[in-house]
Design a protein around this motif. Structure first.
Motif, PDB file in Angstrom:
ATOM      1  N   VAL A  83       5.465   4.745 -40.054  1.00 25.50           N
ATOM      2  CA  VAL A  83       6.578   3.784 -40.047  1.00 25.50           C
ATOM      3  C   VAL A  83       6.665   3.109 -38.681  1.00 25.50           C
ATOM      4  O   VAL A  83       6.845   1.891 -38.579  1.00 25.50           O
ATOM      5  N   THR A  84       6.525   3.906 -37.642  1.00 25.90           N
ATOM      6  CA  THR A  84       6.614   3.363 -36.278  1.00 25.90           C
ATOM      7  C   THR A  84       5.535   2.329 -36.019  1.00 25.90           C
ATOM      8  O   THR A  84       5.777   1.292 -35.391  1.00 25.90           O
ATOM      9  N   HIS A  85       4.313   2.589 -36.513  1.00 25.96           N
ATOM     10  CA  HIS A  85       3.174   1.732 -36.173  1.00 25.96           C
ATOM     11  C   HIS A  85       3.044   0.487 -37.051  1.00 25.96           C
ATOM     12  O   HIS A  85       2.677  -0.573 -36.567  1.00 25.96           O
ATOM     13  N   TYR A  86       3.307   0.601 -38.361  1.00 27.03           N
ATOM     14  CA  TYR A  86       3.084  -0.608 -39.162  1.00 27.03           C
ATOM     15  C   TYR A  86       4.016  -0.798 -40.353  1.00 27.03           C
ATOM     16  O   TYR A  86       4.101  -1.903 -40.886  1.00 27.03           O
ATOM     17  N   LEU A  87       4.724   0.215 -40.804  1.00 26.62           N
ATOM     18  CA  LEU A  87       5.648  -0.006 -41.917  1.00 26.62           C
ATOM     19  C   LEU A  87       6.996  -0.482 -41.378  1.00 26.62           C
ATOM     20  O   LEU A  87       7.331  -0.239 -40.222  1.00 26.62           O
ATOM     21  N   ASP A  88       7.776  -1.122 -42.226  1.00 27.54           N
ATOM     22  CA  ASP A  88       9.104  -1.544 -41.797  1.00 27.54           C
ATOM     23  C   ASP A  88       9.998  -0.314 -41.667  1.00 27.54           C
ATOM     24  O   ASP A  88       9.887   0.641 -42.450  1.00 27.54           O
ATOM     25  N   SER A  89      10.899  -0.336 -40.707  1.00 28.19           N
ATOM     26  CA  SER A  89      11.753   0.830 -40.437  1.00 28.19           C
ATOM     27  C   SER A  89      12.600   1.221 -41.645  1.00 28.19           C
ATOM     28  O   SER A  89      12.952   2.391 -41.817  1.00 28.19           O
ATOM     29  N   SER A  90      12.923   0.254 -42.508  1.00 29.66           N
ATOM     30  CA  SER A  90      13.742   0.555 -43.690  1.00 29.66           C
ATOM     31  C   SER A  90      13.006   1.449 -44.684  1.00 29.66           C
ATOM     32  O   SER A  90      13.623   2.031 -45.573  1.00 29.66           O
ATOM     33  N   THR A  91      11.692   1.565 -44.532  1.00 28.33           N
ATOM     34  CA  THR A  91      10.890   2.363 -45.468  1.00 28.33           C
ATOM     35  C   THR A  91      10.976   3.850 -45.152  1.00 28.33           C
ATOM     36  O   THR A  91      10.720   4.682 -46.023  1.00 28.33           O
ATOM     37  N   GLU A  92      11.352   4.191 -43.927  1.00 27.81           N
ATOM     38  CA  GLU A  92      11.251   5.590 -43.492  1.00 27.81           C
ATOM     39  C   GLU A  92      12.016   6.544 -44.397  1.00 27.81           C
ATOM     40  O   GLU A  92      11.479   7.559 -44.835  1.00 27.81           O
ATOM     41  N   THR A  93      13.274   6.231 -44.686  1.00 29.06           N
ATOM     42  CA  THR A  93      14.100   7.138 -45.490  1.00 29.06           C
ATOM     43  C   THR A  93      13.467   7.407 -46.845  1.00 29.06           C
ATOM     44  O   THR A  93      13.351   8.562 -47.281  1.00 29.06           O
ATOM     45  N   LYS A  94      13.021   6.339 -47.529  1.00 25.79           N
ATOM     46  CA  LYS A  94      12.445   6.493 -48.872  1.00 25.79           C
ATOM     47  C   LYS A  94      11.131   7.257 -48.826  1.00 25.79           C
ATOM     48  O   LYS A  94      10.859   8.116 -49.675  1.00 25.79           O
ATOM     49  N   LEU A  95      10.325   6.955 -47.821  1.00 30.02           N
ATOM     50  CA  LEU A  95       9.014   7.599 -47.714  1.00 30.02           C
ATOM     51  C   LEU A  95       9.173   9.084 -47.404  1.00 30.02           C
ATOM     52  O   LEU A  95       8.526   9.936 -48.031  1.00 30.02           O
ATOM     53  N   ILE A  96      10.043   9.406 -46.451  1.00 24.18           N
ATOM     54  CA  ILE A  96      10.243  10.812 -46.076  1.00 24.18           C
ATOM     55  C   ILE A  96      10.839  11.587 -47.247  1.00 24.18           C
ATOM     56  O   ILE A  96      10.462  12.742 -47.501  1.00 24.18           O
ATOM     57  N   GLU A  97      11.746  10.955 -47.982  1.00 24.29           N
ATOM     58  CA  GLU A  97      12.361  11.632 -49.135  1.00 24.29           C
ATOM     59  C   GLU A  97      11.330  11.998 -50.185  1.00 24.29           C
ATOM     60  O   GLU A  97      11.345  13.107 -50.721  1.00 24.29           O
ATOM     61  N   ILE A  98      10.403  11.074 -50.481  1.00 18.70           N
ATOM     62  CA  ILE A  98       9.410  11.361 -51.522  1.00 18.70           C
ATOM     63  C   ILE A  98       8.434  12.437 -51.057  1.00 18.70           C
ATOM     64  O   ILE A  98       8.020  13.312 -51.824  1.00 18.70           O
ATOM     65  N   VAL A  99       8.094  12.412 -49.757  1.00 18.65           N
ATOM     66  CA  VAL A  99       7.183  13.436 -49.225  1.00 18.65           C
ATOM     67  C   VAL A  99       7.868  14.799 -49.252  1.00 18.65           C
ATOM     68  O   VAL A  99       7.264  15.806 -49.643  1.00 18.65           O
TER      69      VAL A  99
END
Length: 739
Positions: free
Chosen positions: A238-254
């Motif tokens: 997320v820090t390097h290339y994804l938009d910051s708004s993606t972090e919550t959704k991505l971490i939740e699914i992982v």
């Protein structure tokens, strides 16, 4: 002088030359940059075509603003159709992404330059017509003609590269950041719908496959290390290339795929799960487990449950060890048990603090676990009594505190008070503690006054002032008693006639503070009566309003025994002393004579004579010529031949069952406490249902003890008969308070 009229075809032909030059520059072909004259010429051409006035007698419009606006859009559409799309569509994967980024950069440069050339439209024509700006037109052209055509292909390429990176391969992160920047610039809704949703879904599938493999192959600690590393790398992504708004959704699914879906299987792994980590003190792994599950809704519930179960099982094992030790009659098993429980508490409190970051959930688990085994009895002794005995051992002379420093004793007392918080019957502890405190104070067995005051202060802080008020009164009484004794000695010095000829120490106590002691009608021998009368004379000079009640059972006497071989100092109770003093006047006495002279009961006299004639020290001997087994016909003689290697000996009395009396006293006090609570509740509420009254009563009293529901019901019935309460005539489960 009027300006030359520029026809649309002529003007646009000139503009196309400039646009063609711009395209060649963007494509990297050999072409000189725009000079300031060229730029001004192009800008002026547009300006003139939008502002020229028609010739006289000519109805043809000369303002070509609308046509130029359309041709501006057409220039982009043409450029995209002939150059941009063909260059992107013939490439795949990473190469396609690079070309997309390149064309996007060129497109933005083209928007920048053409917007300058056509700037007059932005200033006047577009605002009047409320049309999209030149910049918006350029962006819309790219969105509609390029982005919508290639975004699916781009998304697949991006997800492919992300998966490659997850497998440990190096990828061009800057490229992904630039490509995803295009998605964002097309609008966050486009980023979320066209890329993020699918990427998150694919990520879930990826980690679901990984989790299925890891859960079979790896131990719990190894699995958690991999999960922790995966989450860390996703955050880096997320820090390097994804938009910051993606972090919550991505971490939740992982988290869902790696931790939630396999939680039970992971935490209960046979040789490496949570219980094993607790058993083997794997602090680092437990800390990792906490950090992984702490941000998941109810993720820590199973961990805290296992923590609670583990502590409970360890505590119950300690209780069983104590039971076994008691069965084999090992000395000091109670002290060992309490010491081990305190050690257990220290150990797992450190877990709560260090591994579980003081989370309330784990404090609750620890509390509930300790409440289970801290309320178990051992060999018939309640936990309240065991804890009071432990305190007594620490605080009395010759107890367990002799080898401990003052700091260590203070620390131990702090732990005692913490353990008390888990014990339901705090009132029972208070009564046992008070009994033992009384013995320490009255018989000068307390090792240190400061420690006595310290634990009372700690108990007061934990349980409230009412809990310790009587105990504090006892300590104060002893200070006043010493002053009284000094005054008595001064009185005897000044009134030598009143001196009984025997050294006497009297401790005057306040009845309400001390445990209740049985006062008997012991008839003292004359020598001892003189002592009592002497003190009464002194006390009468101090106060006329207080009555002295003598508790002989608490007295201690030092008697000089004159035996044939050598004199020996005997330390005995007041009752034993009274029996022995009788033998000053007669060497041989019958059981009946002793009973009559001292006015004692069979039970009391039996215990006294047993201690003096049948124990280790046989000061009296039973006449062997007695023919009958009847107590009243037995004769006792002073054993003048008695001797011992010591010059001073203490003759103990057989122990009485104090425990039963303490429990009876506490049960009696509980009845009063329940009555008071019920009346207090009903006085404030006036009318209350049965269930609510019981629950409020339990809540009010639970600070001191856990009241039995049946006992509360009995007390309610008793209050009804005593006209404090009455049942509602329409609903017998509703009570009314009678003022």
């Amino acid at each position: 002088m009027s300006r030359r009229i520029i026809l649309l075809e002529d003007g646009w032909a000139f503009m196309e030359q400039g646009i063609t030059k711009l395209k060649r520059i963007l494509e990297g072909l050999p072409e000189p940059q725009f000079s300031s004259q060229e730029y001004m010429h192009l800008y002026t051409t547009i300006y003139d075509m939008c502002t020229q006035t028609p010739r006289p007698n000519d109805s043809t419009p000369n303002d070509y603003s609308e046509q130029l606006y359309d041709k501006y859009r057409g220039a982009f559409e043409n450029y995209i159709a002939t150059t941009v799309l063909p260059s992107i569509e013939d490439k795949y994967n990473e190469f396609m992404l690079r070309e997309l980024v390149n064309q996007w950069v060129n497109h933005k440069v083209m928007i920048k330059w053409l917007s300058r050339f056509f700037h007059y439209l932005d200033r006047f024509f577009i605002p009047r017509r409320n049309l999209p700006t030149l910049h918006q037109v350029g962006m819309n052209c790219f969105r509609d003609l390029v982005y919508r055509v290639v975004h699916e292909k781009a998304r697949k390429a991006i997800i492919f590269l992300i998966d490659e990176e997850r497998e440990g391969k190096q990828i061009d992160r800057a490229l992904l950041k630039n490509v995803l920047g295009i998605f964002v610039e097309m609008g966050m809704d486009r980023y979320e719908e066209d890329f993020e949703a699918e990427m998150v879904k694919e990520s879930g599938a990826y980690y679901s496959r990984k989790a299925s493999s890891w859960i079979e192959e790896d131990s719990c600690p190894d699995y958690m290390i991999k999960a922790e590393e995966s989450l860390k790398k996703e955050k880096e992504r997320v820090t390097h290339y994804l938009d910051s708004s993606t972090e919550t959704k991505l971490i939740e699914i992982v988290q869902q795929k790696l931790l939630v879906a396999h939680a039970n299987q992971l935490l209960e792994k046979e040789n490496s799960g949570c219980r094993v980590l607790l058993r083997d003190d794997k602090v680092e792994d437990l800390s990792r487990m906490f950090s992984l599950y702490c941000n998941i809704t109810k993720g820590l519930d199973p961990v805290s449950n296992m923590f609670k179960q583990h502590i409970t099982s360890e505590g119950m094992a300690l209780i069983q060890q104590a039971e076994d030790a008691a069965a084999s009659k090992q000395i000091g098993h109670e002290q060992v048990l309490m010491t081990k429980i305190m050690g257990l508490h220290d150990k797992y409190m450190a877990y709560v603090t260090d591994c579980f970051e003081n989370r309330t959930l784990f404090h609750k688990a620890l509390k509930e676990a300790f409440e289970v085994f801290c309320n178990k009895s051992v060999a018939g002794c309640s936990s309240a009594e065991l804890l009071a005995s432990f305190c007594d051992n620490i605080l009395k002379k010759g107890g367990g505190s002799e080898k401990l420093s003052d700091e260590a004793i203070e620390e131990t007392l702090e732990k005692v008070v913490k353990l008390l918080a888990y014990i339901d019957d705090k009132d029972l502890f208070a009564e046992f503690y008070r009994k033992k405190l009384a013995r320490r104070l009255l018989f000068d067995r307390s090792a240190n006054d400061e420690h006595e005051r310290s634990i009372l202060s700690k108990l007061k802080q934990q349980c409230g002032g009412q809990f310790t008020s009587k105990m504090e009164g006892m300590v104060t009484d002893l200070t006043l008693a010493r002053e009284n004794q000094a005054g008595f000695e001064e009185y005897l010095r000044e009134n030598s006639v009143a001196h009984p000829g025997i050294d006497l120490n009297v401790t005057v106590l306040t009845t309400g503070f001390w445990p209740s002691y049985r006062s008997s009608d012991l008839r003292l021998p004359q020598e001892m009566v003189k002592c009592v009368e002497a003190f009464k004379g002194y006390y009468a000079t101090k106060t006329k309003h207080r009555k002295l009640t003598w508790i002989y059972s608490l007295g201690t006497c030092h008697i000089n025994g004159k035996f044939d071989q050598k004199p020996i100092e005997l330390i005995v109770s007041t009752y034993q002393a009274a029996v022995l003093v009788l033998f000053n006047g007669s060497a041989r006495m019958s059981y009946s004579e002793i009973m009559a002279q001292l006015n004692l009961t069979h039970d009391d006299l039996g215990r006294l004579l047993h201690s003096l004639s049948c124990g280790k020290y046989k000061i009296l001997i039973k006449d062997p010529n007695t023919k009958t087994n009847s107590h009243s016909d037995q004769y006792f003689e002073f054993n003048s031949k008695f001797t011992d290697r010591m010059r001073r000996i203490k003759i103990p009395l057989p122990p009485s069952d104090e425990r039963k009396k303490v429990v009876e006293d506490v049960d009696k006090d509980r009845k009063y406490a329940i009555d008071a609570a019920l009346v207090r509740i009903m006085k404030s509420r006036k009318v209350l249902g049965h269930q609510q009254l019981v629950s409020e009563c339990v809540e009010m009293l639970s600070r001191m003890f856990k009241p039995d529901i049946r006992a509360i019901k009995k007390r309610i019935e008793d209050l009804i008969t005593r006209d404090y309460l009455e049942r509602d005539s329409e609903n017998p489960n509703v009570f009314k308070y009678l003022a």
